[in-house]
Design a protein around this motif. Sequence first.
Motif, PDB file in Angstrom:
ATOM      1  N   PRO A 117      16.198  21.112  65.124  1.00  8.78           N
ATOM      2  CA  PRO A 117      14.936  20.602  64.591  1.00  8.78           C
ATOM      3  C   PRO A 117      14.729  21.001  63.129  1.00  8.78           C
ATOM      4  O   PRO A 117      15.179  22.055  62.696  1.00  8.78           O
ATOM      5  N   GLY A 118      14.052  20.131  62.395  1.00  8.97           N
ATOM      6  CA  GLY A 118      13.690  20.441  61.011  1.00  8.97           C
ATOM      7  C   GLY A 118      14.853  20.389  60.053  1.00  8.97           C
ATOM      8  O   GLY A 118      15.951  19.954  60.380  1.00  8.97           O
ATOM      9  N   THR A 119      14.585  20.812  58.843  1.00 14.85           N
ATOM     10  CA  THR A 119      15.594  20.862  57.795  1.00 14.85           C
ATOM     11  C   THR A 119      15.494  22.218  57.115  1.00 14.85           C
ATOM     12  O   THR A 119      14.544  22.950  57.326  1.00 14.85           O
ATOM     13  N   SER A 120      16.478  22.528  56.300  1.00 13.31           N
ATOM     14  CA  SER A 120      16.411  23.768  55.520  1.00 13.31           C
ATOM     15  C   SER A 120      16.883  23.475  54.113  1.00 13.31           C
ATOM     16  O   SER A 120      17.623  22.528  53.873  1.00 13.31           O
ATOM     17  N   ALA A 121      16.459  24.296  53.189  1.00 14.35           N
ATOM     18  CA  ALA A 121      16.805  24.104  51.778  1.00 14.35           C
ATOM     19  C   ALA A 121      18.304  24.262  51.564  1.00 14.35           C
ATOM     20  O   ALA A 121      18.956  25.080  52.214  1.00 14.35           O
ATOM     21  N   ALA A 122      18.829  23.476  50.653  1.00 10.31           N
ATOM     22  CA  ALA A 122      20.255  23.540  50.320  1.00 10.31           C
ATOM     23  C   ALA A 122      20.562  24.836  49.574  1.00 10.31           C
ATOM     24  O   ALA A 122      19.745  25.323  48.794  1.00 10.31           O
ATOM     25  N   PRO A 123      21.739  25.401  49.807  1.00 14.70           N
ATOM     26  CA  PRO A 123      22.136  26.604  49.068  1.00 14.70           C
ATOM     27  C   PRO A 123      22.248  26.327  47.574  1.00 14.70           C
ATOM     28  O   PRO A 123      22.561  25.210  47.157  1.00 14.70           O
ATOM     29  N   ALA A 124      22.012  27.336  46.765  1.00 14.67           N
ATOM     30  CA  ALA A 124      22.136  27.202  45.310  1.00 14.67           C
ATOM     31  C   ALA A 124      23.601  27.149  44.879  1.00 14.67           C
ATOM     32  O   ALA A 124      23.914  26.588  43.832  1.00 14.67           O
ATOM     33  N   THR A 125      24.494  27.708  45.689  1.00 16.42           N
ATOM     34  CA  THR A 125      25.922  27.710  45.359  1.00 16.42           C
ATOM     35  C   THR A 125      26.488  26.308  45.555  1.00 16.42           C
ATOM     36  O   THR A 125      26.386  25.746  46.650  1.00 16.42           O
ATOM     37  N   PRO A 126      27.100  25.728  44.515  1.00 12.19           N
ATOM     38  CA  PRO A 126      27.633  24.373  44.667  1.00 12.19           C
ATOM     39  C   PRO A 126      28.915  24.335  45.495  1.00 12.19           C
ATOM     40  O   PRO A 126      29.667  25.308  45.555  1.00 12.19           O
ATOM     41  N   LEU A 127      29.148  23.198  46.114  1.00  7.57           N
ATOM     42  CA  LEU A 127      30.432  22.918  46.746  1.00  7.57           C
ATOM     43  C   LEU A 127      31.449  22.681  45.637  1.00  7.57           C
ATOM     44  O   LEU A 127      31.112  22.104  44.591  1.00  7.57           O
ATOM     45  N   GLN A 128      32.690  23.102  45.842  1.00  9.72           N
ATOM     46  CA  GLN A 128      33.733  22.953  44.823  1.00  9.72           C
ATOM     47  C   GLN A 128      34.862  22.098  45.362  1.00  9.72           C
ATOM     48  O   GLN A 128      35.377  22.364  46.459  1.00  9.72           O
ATOM     49  N   LEU A 129      35.266  21.094  44.597  1.00  7.69           N
ATOM     50  CA  LEU A 129      36.389  20.225  44.954  1.00  7.69           C
ATOM     51  C   LEU A 129      37.267  20.094  43.728  1.00  7.69           C
ATOM     52  O   LEU A 129      36.760  19.862  42.622  1.00  7.69           O
ATOM     53  N   ASP A 130      38.585  20.249  43.895  1.00  6.61           N
ATOM     54  CA  ASP A 130      39.510  20.160  42.766  1.00  6.61           C
ATOM     55  C   ASP A 130      40.592  19.138  43.076  1.00  6.61           C
ATOM     56  O   ASP A 130      40.975  18.952  44.234  1.00  6.61           O
ATOM     57  N   GLN A 131      41.069  18.494  42.037  1.00  8.53           N
ATOM     58  CA  GLN A 131      42.209  17.591  42.133  1.00  8.53           C
ATOM     59  C   GLN A 131      43.397  18.331  41.540  1.00  8.53           C
ATOM     60  O   GLN A 131      43.410  18.611  40.341  1.00  8.53           O
TER      61      GLN A 131
END
Length: 152
Positions: free
Chosen positions: A6-20
């Motif tokens: 139930p409900g939602t929560s705030a997104a973390p401040a740490t970004p997701l990282q993706l590299d090519q």
Amino acid sequence: QVKGVPGTSAAPATPLQLDQKGCTYHPHVLAGQMGQKLMISNSDPGLHNVHAYAGTATAFNQAMFKGIKPMEKVCDKDVVTLKCDVHPFMRATVYCLSHPYFGVSGETGEVTIANVPPGTYTVVSTQEKLGDKTQSVTVVAGQTAQVTLTYP
């Protein structure tokens, strides 16, 4: 991932990282929360482009040369498939959820999802070639619940 929270929560401040790197997206699968930043880098010496699809619709399509600053996007679609039009064999998937109860398994196929509130939920495992497996689980306060989903 756990469905039925139930409900939602705030997104973390740490970004997701993706590299090519090496003409491969690293990591191949990412999971984050709605609203979380996604930083995409190009460590390869040549050109890539990040063509993101939400279903069959293009979410964004941007070229990336070596040395260009990381591309910043926001996790705002449930599932986004990333491809490179220059190297069509390059693929990655980003899952964005409204809550923090998810994980991406490692080579053993195991994942731990911590601090799930008490209740009955559906655990969903997604394997890109074999599809989804689901199982109901009841979480009791102060106890560990275990789910085993087996693919052939």
